[in-house]
Design a protein around this motif. Sequence first.
Motif, short mmCIF file in Angstrom:
data_model
loop_
_atom_site.label_atom_id
_atom_site.label_comp_id
_atom_site.label_asym_id
_atom_site.label_seq_id
_atom_site.Cartn_x
_atom_site.Cartn_y
_atom_site.Cartn_z
N TYR A 13 0.93 -1.18 -0.09
CA TYR A 13 -0.12 -0.08 0.04
C TYR A 13 0.86 1.29 0.15
O TYR A 13 1.74 1.53 0.74
CB TYR A 13 -0.86 0.12 1.22
CG TYR A 13 -2.14 -1.03 1.27
CD1 TYR A 13 -2.89 -1.08 0.45
CD2 TYR A 13 -1.94 -2.28 2.23
CE1 TYR A 13 -4.04 -2.23 0.57
CE2 TYR A 13 -2.75 -3.17 2.16
CZ TYR A 13 -4.05 -2.99 1.54
OH TYR A 13 -4.94 -4.02 1.56
N VAL A 14 0.52 2.05 -1.01
CA VAL A 14 1.55 3.43 -0.97
C VAL A 14 0.75 4.44 -0.35
O VAL A 14 -0.26 4.63 -0.77
CB VAL A 14 1.88 3.54 -2.45
CG1 VAL A 14 2.82 4.85 -2.68
CG2 VAL A 14 2.46 2.21 -3.17
N LEU A 15 1.16 4.99 0.61
CA LEU A 15 0.52 6.18 1.50
C LEU A 15 1.46 7.31 0.78
O LEU A 15 2.50 7.32 0.45
CB LEU A 15 0.67 5.83 2.86
CG LEU A 15 -0.08 4.63 3.38
CD1 LEU A 15 0.23 4.45 5.06
CD2 LEU A 15 -1.48 4.59 2.85
N SER A 17 3.40 9.19 2.51
CA SER A 17 4.67 9.61 3.12
C SER A 17 5.15 8.18 3.74
O SER A 17 6.22 8.00 4.20
CB SER A 17 4.39 10.55 4.45
OG SER A 17 3.67 9.43 5.33
N ASP A 18 4.59 7.00 3.16
CA ASP A 18 4.95 5.84 3.79
C ASP A 18 4.58 4.78 2.81
O ASP A 18 3.72 4.80 1.83
CB ASP A 18 4.27 5.50 5.04
CG ASP A 18 4.88 4.59 6.08
OD1 ASP A 18 6.10 4.19 5.40
OD2 ASP A 18 4.30 4.07 6.84
N GLU A 19 5.33 3.54 2.80
CA GLU A 19 4.74 2.39 2.10
C GLU A 19 4.40 1.15 3.12
O GLU A 19 5.32 1.19 4.07
CB GLU A 19 5.80 1.92 1.02
CG GLU A 19 5.82 2.93 -0.14
CD GLU A 19 6.67 2.26 -1.29
OE1 GLU A 19 7.15 1.18 -1.20
OE2 GLU A 19 6.53 2.91 -2.41
N VAL A 20 3.27 0.54 2.85
CA VAL A 20 3.17 -0.79 3.89
C VAL A 20 3.35 -1.89 3.28
O VAL A 20 2.49 -2.26 2.15
CB VAL A 20 1.76 -0.56 4.37
CG1 VAL A 20 1.26 -1.60 5.28
CG2 VAL A 20 1.57 0.83 5.29
#
Length: 224
Positions: A13-15, A17-20
Amino acid sequence: EPVISLCNVTKVYVLPSDEVLALDDISLDIYKGEFVAIMGPSGSGKSTLMNQIGCLDVPTSGDLFIDGKNIRELNDDELTEIRRDKIGYIFQKFNLIPLLDLRENVEYPLVLKHKKRDESGYPAKLLRMVGLEDKRFKHKPVEISGGQQQRVAVGRALVNDPAILLCDEPTGNLDSKTSAQIMDILTELNRMGRTIVMVTHEDDIAEYANRKIVISDGRIVDDN
Ligand code: ADP
Ligand code: ADP
Protein backbone atom coordinates in the motif's frame (compact mmCIF):
# COMPACT_ATOMS: atom_id res chain seq x y z
CA GLU A 1 -4.85 -28.21 -10.53
CA PRO A 2 -5.57 -25.82 -7.62
CA VAL A 3 -8.80 -23.77 -7.57
CA ILE A 4 -6.90 -20.84 -6.08
CA SER A 5 -3.19 -20.33 -6.62
CA LEU A 6 -1.01 -17.44 -5.49
CA CYS A 7 2.51 -17.20 -6.91
CA ASN A 8 4.88 -14.84 -5.13
CA VAL A 9 2.10 -12.38 -4.34
CA THR A 10 3.23 -9.12 -2.82
CA LYS A 11 0.96 -6.24 -1.90
CA VAL A 12 2.32 -2.81 -1.07
CA TYR A 13 0.00 0.00 0.00
CA VAL A 14 1.50 3.30 -1.06
CA LEU A 15 0.63 6.13 1.31
CA PRO A 16 1.62 9.79 0.87
CA SER A 17 4.58 9.50 3.22
CA ASP A 18 5.01 5.79 3.63
CA GLU A 19 4.73 2.33 2.11
CA VAL A 20 3.18 -0.65 3.86
CA LEU A 21 4.24 -4.14 2.84
CA ALA A 22 0.97 -5.93 3.62
CA LEU A 23 1.73 -9.21 1.80
CA ASP A 24 5.32 -10.32 1.41
CA ASP A 25 5.90 -12.93 -1.30
CA ILE A 26 2.99 -15.27 -0.59
CA SER A 27 2.80 -18.52 -2.53
CA LEU A 28 -0.16 -20.75 -1.80
CA ASP A 29 -2.24 -23.44 -3.53
CA ILE A 30 -5.79 -24.23 -2.42
CA TYR A 31 -7.51 -27.27 -3.92
CA LYS A 32 -11.17 -28.05 -4.55
CA GLY A 33 -12.97 -29.12 -1.42
CA GLU A 34 -10.49 -27.69 1.05
CA PHE A 35 -11.74 -25.77 4.09
CA VAL A 36 -8.97 -23.33 4.98
CA ALA A 37 -8.77 -21.12 8.05
CA ILE A 38 -6.54 -18.05 7.84
CA MET A 39 -5.30 -16.89 11.23
CA GLY A 40 -2.88 -14.26 12.47
CA PRO A 41 -2.68 -11.14 14.60
CA SER A 42 -4.44 -7.90 13.72
CA GLY A 43 -2.57 -6.10 10.93
CA SER A 44 -0.84 -9.27 9.70
CA GLY A 45 -2.46 -9.09 6.25
CA LYS A 46 -5.50 -11.38 6.50
CA SER A 47 -8.01 -8.96 4.95
CA THR A 48 -5.50 -7.98 2.28
CA LEU A 49 -5.03 -11.65 1.42
CA MET A 50 -8.82 -12.17 1.23
CA ASN A 51 -9.14 -9.12 -1.03
CA GLN A 52 -6.60 -10.61 -3.44
CA ILE A 53 -8.21 -14.06 -3.42
CA GLY A 54 -11.63 -12.43 -3.87
CA CYS A 55 -10.36 -10.53 -6.93
CA LEU A 56 -11.36 -7.29 -5.23
CA ASP A 57 -7.82 -5.98 -5.53
CA VAL A 58 -4.78 -6.72 -7.72
CA PRO A 59 -1.39 -7.74 -6.28
CA THR A 60 1.47 -5.25 -6.59
CA SER A 61 3.56 -8.11 -7.96
CA GLY A 62 3.13 -11.83 -8.37
CA ASP A 63 0.16 -13.67 -9.85
CA LEU A 64 -3.22 -14.98 -8.74
CA PHE A 65 -4.87 -17.85 -10.62
CA ILE A 66 -8.52 -18.76 -10.16
CA ASP A 67 -9.35 -22.09 -11.85
CA GLY A 68 -6.05 -21.80 -13.69
CA LYS A 69 -6.85 -18.37 -15.11
CA ASN A 70 -4.39 -15.59 -14.39
CA ILE A 71 -6.60 -12.73 -13.24
CA ARG A 72 -4.16 -10.19 -14.65
CA GLU A 73 -5.06 -11.41 -18.13
CA LEU A 74 -8.82 -10.96 -17.69
CA ASN A 75 -10.77 -7.90 -18.79
CA ASP A 76 -13.30 -6.14 -16.53
CA ASP A 77 -16.25 -8.21 -17.74
CA GLU A 78 -14.42 -11.48 -17.14
CA LEU A 79 -13.36 -10.31 -13.68
CA THR A 80 -16.94 -9.35 -12.83
CA GLU A 81 -18.05 -12.80 -13.93
CA ILE A 82 -15.52 -14.49 -11.62
CA ARG A 83 -16.54 -12.32 -8.65
CA ARG A 84 -20.20 -12.95 -9.33
CA ASP A 85 -20.35 -16.60 -10.37
CA LYS A 86 -17.29 -18.31 -8.91
CA ILE A 87 -17.02 -16.65 -5.51
CA GLY A 88 -19.50 -16.10 -2.68
CA TYR A 89 -18.61 -13.55 0.00
CA ILE A 90 -19.68 -13.72 3.63
CA PHE A 91 -18.76 -10.84 5.94
CA GLN A 92 -18.62 -10.30 9.67
CA LYS A 93 -21.18 -7.51 9.40
CA PHE A 94 -23.64 -9.49 7.22
CA ASN A 95 -24.01 -6.50 4.81
CA LEU A 96 -27.70 -7.16 4.09
CA ILE A 97 -29.71 -4.43 2.37
CA PRO A 98 -31.96 -2.88 5.06
CA LEU A 99 -34.82 -1.89 2.72
CA LEU A 100 -35.19 -5.34 1.15
CA ASP A 101 -36.91 -8.25 2.87
CA LEU A 102 -35.02 -11.49 3.50
CA ARG A 103 -36.07 -13.25 0.32
CA GLU A 104 -35.29 -10.15 -1.74
CA ASN A 105 -31.85 -9.92 -0.15
CA VAL A 106 -31.04 -13.46 -1.27
CA GLU A 107 -32.54 -12.78 -4.70
CA TYR A 108 -30.58 -9.55 -5.17
CA PRO A 109 -27.49 -10.99 -6.94
CA LEU A 110 -29.83 -12.69 -9.46
CA VAL A 111 -31.66 -9.42 -10.08
CA LEU A 112 -28.33 -7.71 -10.75
CA LYS A 113 -27.36 -10.46 -13.16
CA HIS A 114 -30.61 -10.87 -15.11
CA LYS A 115 -31.97 -7.34 -14.59
CA LYS A 116 -35.35 -8.71 -13.55
CA ARG A 117 -37.11 -10.41 -10.62
CA ASP A 118 -36.37 -14.07 -10.11
CA GLU A 119 -39.44 -16.33 -10.38
CA SER A 120 -37.66 -19.62 -9.81
CA GLY A 121 -38.28 -19.99 -6.08
CA TYR A 122 -34.58 -20.65 -5.65
CA PRO A 123 -34.01 -17.79 -3.14
CA ALA A 124 -36.79 -19.21 -0.94
CA LYS A 125 -35.30 -22.69 -1.26
CA LEU A 126 -31.92 -21.37 -0.09
CA LEU A 127 -33.53 -19.62 2.88
CA ARG A 128 -35.13 -22.91 3.92
CA MET A 129 -31.81 -24.68 3.43
CA VAL A 130 -30.07 -22.34 5.88
CA GLY A 131 -32.88 -22.89 8.37
CA LEU A 132 -35.10 -19.82 7.97
CA GLU A 133 -38.86 -20.46 8.22
CA ASP A 134 -41.23 -19.22 5.51
CA LYS A 135 -43.03 -16.90 7.89
CA ARG A 136 -39.81 -14.88 8.21
CA PHE A 137 -39.22 -14.36 4.49
CA LYS A 138 -41.05 -10.99 4.45
CA HIS A 139 -39.17 -9.65 7.48
CA LYS A 140 -36.58 -6.94 7.10
CA PRO A 141 -33.02 -7.59 8.36
CA VAL A 142 -33.51 -5.38 11.46
CA GLU A 143 -36.41 -7.58 12.55
CA ILE A 144 -34.35 -10.75 12.98
CA SER A 145 -31.40 -11.82 15.11
CA GLY A 146 -27.72 -11.61 14.10
CA GLY A 147 -27.54 -15.36 13.63
CA GLN A 148 -30.57 -15.29 11.35
CA GLN A 149 -29.07 -12.38 9.40
CA GLN A 150 -25.90 -14.37 8.85
CA ARG A 151 -28.00 -17.30 7.57
CA VAL A 152 -29.59 -14.94 5.07
CA ALA A 153 -26.12 -13.72 4.08
CA VAL A 154 -25.03 -17.34 3.54
CA GLY A 155 -28.09 -17.88 1.34
CA ARG A 156 -27.26 -14.77 -0.68
CA ALA A 157 -23.63 -15.91 -1.09
CA LEU A 158 -24.90 -19.21 -2.55
CA VAL A 159 -27.45 -17.88 -5.01
CA ASN A 160 -25.10 -17.92 -8.02
CA ASP A 161 -23.86 -21.37 -6.96
CA PRO A 162 -20.22 -20.35 -6.44
CA ALA A 163 -17.50 -23.00 -6.14
CA ILE A 164 -15.59 -20.87 -3.64
CA LEU A 165 -16.86 -19.26 -0.42
CA LEU A 166 -14.76 -16.52 1.19
CA CYS A 167 -15.71 -15.78 4.76
CA ASP A 168 -14.18 -12.91 6.73
CA GLU A 169 -14.82 -13.47 10.45
CA PRO A 170 -18.23 -15.05 9.68
CA THR A 171 -19.00 -15.55 13.37
CA GLY A 172 -17.32 -12.38 14.65
CA ASN A 173 -20.59 -10.76 15.70
CA LEU A 174 -22.30 -13.90 17.01
CA ASP A 175 -22.55 -15.69 20.36
CA SER A 176 -20.99 -19.13 20.63
CA LYS A 177 -24.18 -21.17 20.16
CA THR A 178 -25.20 -19.20 17.07
CA SER A 179 -21.60 -19.36 15.79
CA ALA A 180 -21.70 -23.15 16.00
CA GLN A 181 -24.91 -23.21 13.94
CA ILE A 182 -23.36 -21.05 11.22
CA MET A 183 -20.21 -23.20 11.26
CA ASP A 184 -22.34 -26.35 10.89
CA ILE A 185 -23.90 -24.82 7.77
CA LEU A 186 -20.46 -23.95 6.35
CA THR A 187 -19.23 -27.48 7.16
CA GLU A 188 -22.16 -28.97 5.26
CA LEU A 189 -21.52 -26.68 2.27
CA ASN A 190 -17.89 -27.82 2.32
CA ARG A 191 -18.97 -31.49 2.41
CA MET A 192 -21.08 -30.82 -0.67
CA GLY A 193 -17.84 -29.87 -2.44
CA ARG A 194 -17.44 -26.14 -2.02
CA THR A 195 -14.00 -24.74 -1.31
CA ILE A 196 -14.02 -22.46 1.75
CA VAL A 197 -11.45 -19.88 2.81
CA MET A 198 -12.25 -18.28 6.14
CA VAL A 199 -10.50 -15.65 8.23
CA THR A 200 -10.94 -16.10 11.97
CA HIS A 201 -9.04 -15.23 15.12
CA GLU A 202 -10.90 -17.81 17.22
CA ASP A 203 -9.21 -21.20 17.70
CA ASP A 204 -12.47 -23.08 18.22
CA ILE A 205 -13.85 -21.68 14.94
CA ALA A 206 -10.62 -22.58 13.10
CA GLU A 207 -11.15 -26.17 14.31
CA TYR A 208 -13.94 -26.55 11.75
CA ALA A 209 -11.40 -26.13 8.95
CA ASN A 210 -9.15 -28.94 7.71
CA ARG A 211 -6.19 -26.67 7.01
CA LYS A 212 -4.86 -23.78 9.09
CA ILE A 213 -2.66 -21.09 7.62
CA VAL A 214 -1.10 -18.60 10.01
CA ILE A 215 0.22 -15.32 8.67
CA SER A 216 2.41 -12.80 10.42
CA ASP A 217 3.76 -9.56 8.93
CA GLY A 218 2.43 -10.55 5.51
CA ARG A 219 4.16 -13.93 5.42
CA ILE A 220 2.91 -17.48 5.89
CA VAL A 221 4.49 -18.77 9.09
CA ASP A 222 2.48 -21.96 9.50
CA ASP A 223 0.40 -24.13 7.13
CA ASN A 224 -0.99 -27.50 8.15
P1 ADP B 1 -5.54 -7.95 9.07
O1 ADP B 1 -6.74 -8.24 8.23
O2 ADP B 1 -4.73 -9.16 9.40
O3 ADP B 1 -5.88 -7.14 10.29
P2 ADP B 1 -4.84 -6.08 6.95
O4 ADP B 1 -4.75 -6.87 5.70
O5 ADP B 1 -6.08 -5.30 7.20
O6 ADP B 1 -4.53 -7.06 8.20
O7 ADP B 1 -3.60 -5.08 7.04
C1 ADP B 1 -2.24 -5.44 6.76
C2 ADP B 1 -1.40 -4.19 6.80
O8 ADP B 1 -1.74 -3.35 5.71
C3 ADP B 1 -1.58 -3.36 8.05
O9 ADP B 1 -0.34 -2.76 8.37
C4 ADP B 1 -2.59 -2.31 7.63
O10 ADP B 1 -2.43 -1.14 8.39
C5 ADP B 1 -2.22 -2.10 6.18
N1 ADP B 1 -3.37 -1.72 5.34
C6 ADP B 1 -4.49 -2.43 5.13
N2 ADP B 1 -5.31 -1.82 4.25
C7 ADP B 1 -4.67 -0.67 3.90
C8 ADP B 1 -5.00 0.40 3.01
N3 ADP B 1 -6.13 0.40 2.32
N4 ADP B 1 -4.11 1.41 2.90
C9 ADP B 1 -2.96 1.40 3.57
N5 ADP B 1 -2.58 0.42 4.42
C10 ADP B 1 -3.43 -0.61 4.58
P1 ADP C 1 -13.56 -5.90 9.67
O1 ADP C 1 -12.86 -7.16 9.27
O2 ADP C 1 -12.66 -4.69 9.66
O3 ADP C 1 -14.34 -6.00 10.94
P2 ADP C 1 -15.31 -6.48 7.44
O4 ADP C 1 -15.24 -7.91 7.83
O5 ADP C 1 -16.67 -5.94 7.15
O6 ADP C 1 -14.65 -5.56 8.55
O7 ADP C 1 -14.40 -6.26 6.14
C1 ADP C 1 -13.29 -5.42 6.08
C2 ADP C 1 -12.82 -5.34 4.62
O8 ADP C 1 -12.36 -6.61 4.19
C3 ADP C 1 -13.95 -4.96 3.67
O9 ADP C 1 -13.80 -3.60 3.26
C4 ADP C 1 -13.84 -5.88 2.50
O10 ADP C 1 -13.31 -5.22 1.38
C5 ADP C 1 -12.87 -6.93 2.92
N1 ADP C 1 -13.53 -8.22 3.00
C6 ADP C 1 -14.30 -8.67 4.00
N2 ADP C 1 -14.73 -9.90 3.75
C7 ADP C 1 -14.21 -10.25 2.57
C8 ADP C 1 -14.30 -11.40 1.76
N3 ADP C 1 -15.01 -12.45 2.13
N4 ADP C 1 -13.63 -11.42 0.62
C9 ADP C 1 -12.91 -10.38 0.25
N5 ADP C 1 -12.81 -9.25 0.96
C10 ADP C 1 -13.46 -9.18 2.08
